[in-house]
Design an enzyme around this catalytic site. Structure first.
Site, PDB file in Angstrom:
ATOM      1  N   ARG A 148       0.821  -1.222   0.000  1.00  0.00           N
ATOM      2  CA  ARG A 148       0.000   0.000   0.000  1.00  0.00           C
ATOM      3  C   ARG A 148       0.852   1.269   0.000  1.00  0.00           C
ATOM      4  O   ARG A 148       0.506   2.258  -0.640  1.00  0.00           O
ATOM      5  CB  ARG A 148      -0.916   0.025   1.223  1.00  0.00           C
ATOM      6  CG  ARG A 148      -2.072  -0.942   1.141  1.00  0.00           C
ATOM      7  CD  ARG A 148      -2.959  -0.796   2.381  1.00  0.00           C
ATOM      8  NE  ARG A 148      -4.132  -1.625   2.257  1.00  0.00           N
ATOM      9  CZ  ARG A 148      -5.208  -1.302   1.549  1.00  0.00           C
ATOM     10  NH1 ARG A 148      -5.233  -0.164   0.902  1.00  0.00           N
ATOM     11  NH2 ARG A 148      -6.234  -2.110   1.486  1.00  0.00           N
ATOM     12  N   GLY A 152     -12.472  -3.244   7.358  1.00  0.00           N
ATOM     13  CA  GLY A 152     -12.686  -4.416   6.519  1.00  0.00           C
ATOM     14  C   GLY A 152     -13.165  -4.068   5.120  1.00  0.00           C
ATOM     15  O   GLY A 152     -14.216  -3.463   4.938  1.00  0.00           O
ATOM     16  N   HIS A 153     -12.386  -4.474   4.104  1.00  0.00           N
ATOM     17  CA  HIS A 153     -12.782  -4.251   2.723  1.00  0.00           C
ATOM     18  C   HIS A 153     -13.895  -5.199   2.295  1.00  0.00           C
ATOM     19  O   HIS A 153     -13.900  -6.370   2.680  1.00  0.00           O
ATOM     20  CB  HIS A 153     -11.600  -4.484   1.785  1.00  0.00           C
ATOM     21  CG  HIS A 153     -10.577  -3.411   1.799  1.00  0.00           C
ATOM     22  ND1 HIS A 153      -9.607  -3.309   2.776  1.00  0.00           N
ATOM     23  CD2 HIS A 153     -10.380  -2.366   0.952  1.00  0.00           C
ATOM     24  CE1 HIS A 153      -8.847  -2.258   2.520  1.00  0.00           C
ATOM     25  NE2 HIS A 153      -9.287  -1.667   1.419  1.00  0.00           N
ATOM     26  N   LEU A 154     -14.796  -4.698   1.483  1.00  0.00           N
ATOM     27  CA  LEU A 154     -15.652  -5.601   0.729  1.00  0.00           C
ATOM     28  C   LEU A 154     -14.823  -6.180  -0.414  1.00  0.00           C
ATOM     29  O   LEU A 154     -14.638  -7.396  -0.499  1.00  0.00           O
ATOM     30  CB  LEU A 154     -16.890  -4.868   0.213  1.00  0.00           C
ATOM     31  CG  LEU A 154     -18.005  -4.658   1.262  1.00  0.00           C
ATOM     32  CD1 LEU A 154     -17.718  -3.445   2.119  1.00  0.00           C
ATOM     33  CD2 LEU A 154     -19.353  -4.516   0.577  1.00  0.00           C
ATOM     34  N   GLN A 191     -12.498 -13.973   6.192  1.00  0.00           N
ATOM     35  CA  GLN A 191     -12.632 -13.473   4.823  1.00  0.00           C
ATOM     36  C   GLN A 191     -11.334 -13.620   4.045  1.00  0.00           C
ATOM     37  O   GLN A 191     -11.356 -13.898   2.838  1.00  0.00           O
ATOM     38  CB  GLN A 191     -13.084 -12.013   4.842  1.00  0.00           C
ATOM     39  CG  GLN A 191     -13.360 -11.446   3.448  1.00  0.00           C
ATOM     40  CD  GLN A 191     -14.160 -10.166   3.476  1.00  0.00           C
ATOM     41  OE1 GLN A 191     -14.870  -9.877   4.433  1.00  0.00           O
ATOM     42  NE2 GLN A 191     -14.061  -9.383   2.420  1.00  0.00           N
TER      43      GLN A 191
END
Length: 292
Positions: free
Chosen positions: A129, A161-163, A203
């Site tokens: 990132r 939290g990313h989708l 996830q």
């Protein structure tokens, strides 16, 4: 001289015998490991301990499975034994027979946050990132009332939290895969976001299946739906679906937004200790060091 030869012969015999025992033990150990892998049982002692210590048990996982959540998931819901639920025998209604450029979109629908994408290897992001200008941020999604210094593997309560995860869509031009995109980020427990082994299926485990497929030049339809109870700031969990164009990958699962050692007020994001008789929720103003 004869006596010495006999002693040497006995010593050689002993060495050979020990070697055969060790070889048999190693082969047996390898066979057991292979059999377990082939059967996908994952019932080794190590994984059993990991499940007990870090992975939510069924009671905790089902604590977010209200009637409304179940209704939105599917007809058949099965506990997978490793923290999550399999929906409709791992089948989904995604259309992977797509002939278009890759895309990723976010939308809100019936109180849910949805990330929907058509992915290929060009959408994968391999760089850190910090290299792409999408590093750490102080922005927090609704309900992100962090608590640090927890005991156990997950020393903090919440992640951003990313989708649609950075590693899956970060290479797609025009899509904001940063940690400060309010349409693509929700408050998620550290376990639900980070757990990535077949014995602890958060996830990240399912994202890993998609990453591997993309690395093998597969094309994948992918959808993540964060489900909220009405009025809640923190989602009950993530409904995650994927299907590759070749048919080599397909899953349909629900990862509950829970974590051992904490109790969540999903309406506010406040935290408590479930072991205590009287839960006092953690809702004080965050100090600078609490931002994670």
């Amino acid at each position: 001289m004869v006596r010495r030869r006999k002693q040497n012969k006995s010593l050689v015999t002993l060495i050979i015998a020990v070697g055969l025992v060790l070889l048999s033990w190693t082969a047996f150990g390898r066979k057991i490991g292979l059999d377990e892998w082939l059967n996908q049982g994952h019932q080794t002692q190590t994984s059993h301990v990991e499940n007990d210590e870090y992975t939510p048990d069924r009671q905790l996982a089902e604590s977010v499975m209200s009637a409304s959540v179940r209704q939105r998931l599917g007809q058949k819901i099965e506990w997978n034994g490793h923290g999550a639920f399999i929906i409709d025998d791992n089948r989904n209604d995604l259309n992977a027979d797509v002939s278009s450029a890759p895309y990723a979109v976010n939308r809100k629908e019936n109180g849910a946050m949805i990330g929907d994408a058509w992915l290929n290897r060009t959408t994968r992001q391999y760089r850190n990132r910090s290299e792409t200008g999408q590093g750490r941020t102080d922005w927090r999604p609704d309900g992100f009332r962090q608590k640090l210094n927890l005991s156990g593997r997950y020393s903090h309560a919440y992640d951003r939290g990313h989708l649609l995860a950075y590693a899956l869509v970060g290479g797609l031009k025009g899509f904001d895969a940063s940690e400060s995109n309010p349409d693509n980020i929700a408050t998620q427990t550290a376990w639900a976001n980070e757990a990535q082994s077949a014995d602890s299926t958060g996830q990240n485990y399912y994202e890993g299946l998609v990453r591997k497929a993309l690395d093998q030049n597969e094309q994948v339809r992918y959808r993540v739906t964060d489900l909220f109870e009405e009025g809640n700031l923190v989602p009950s969990g993530a409904h995650i679906e994927a299907k590759s164009k070749s048919g080599s990958l397909e899953f349909n699962v629900f990862v509950p937004n829970v974590q051992k050692g904490i109790e969540i007020n999903y309406r506010t994001g406040c935290l408590g200790q479930p072991a205590s008789q009287r839960v006092v929720f953690y809702c004080s103003l965050l100090h600078k060091n609490d931002i994670f």
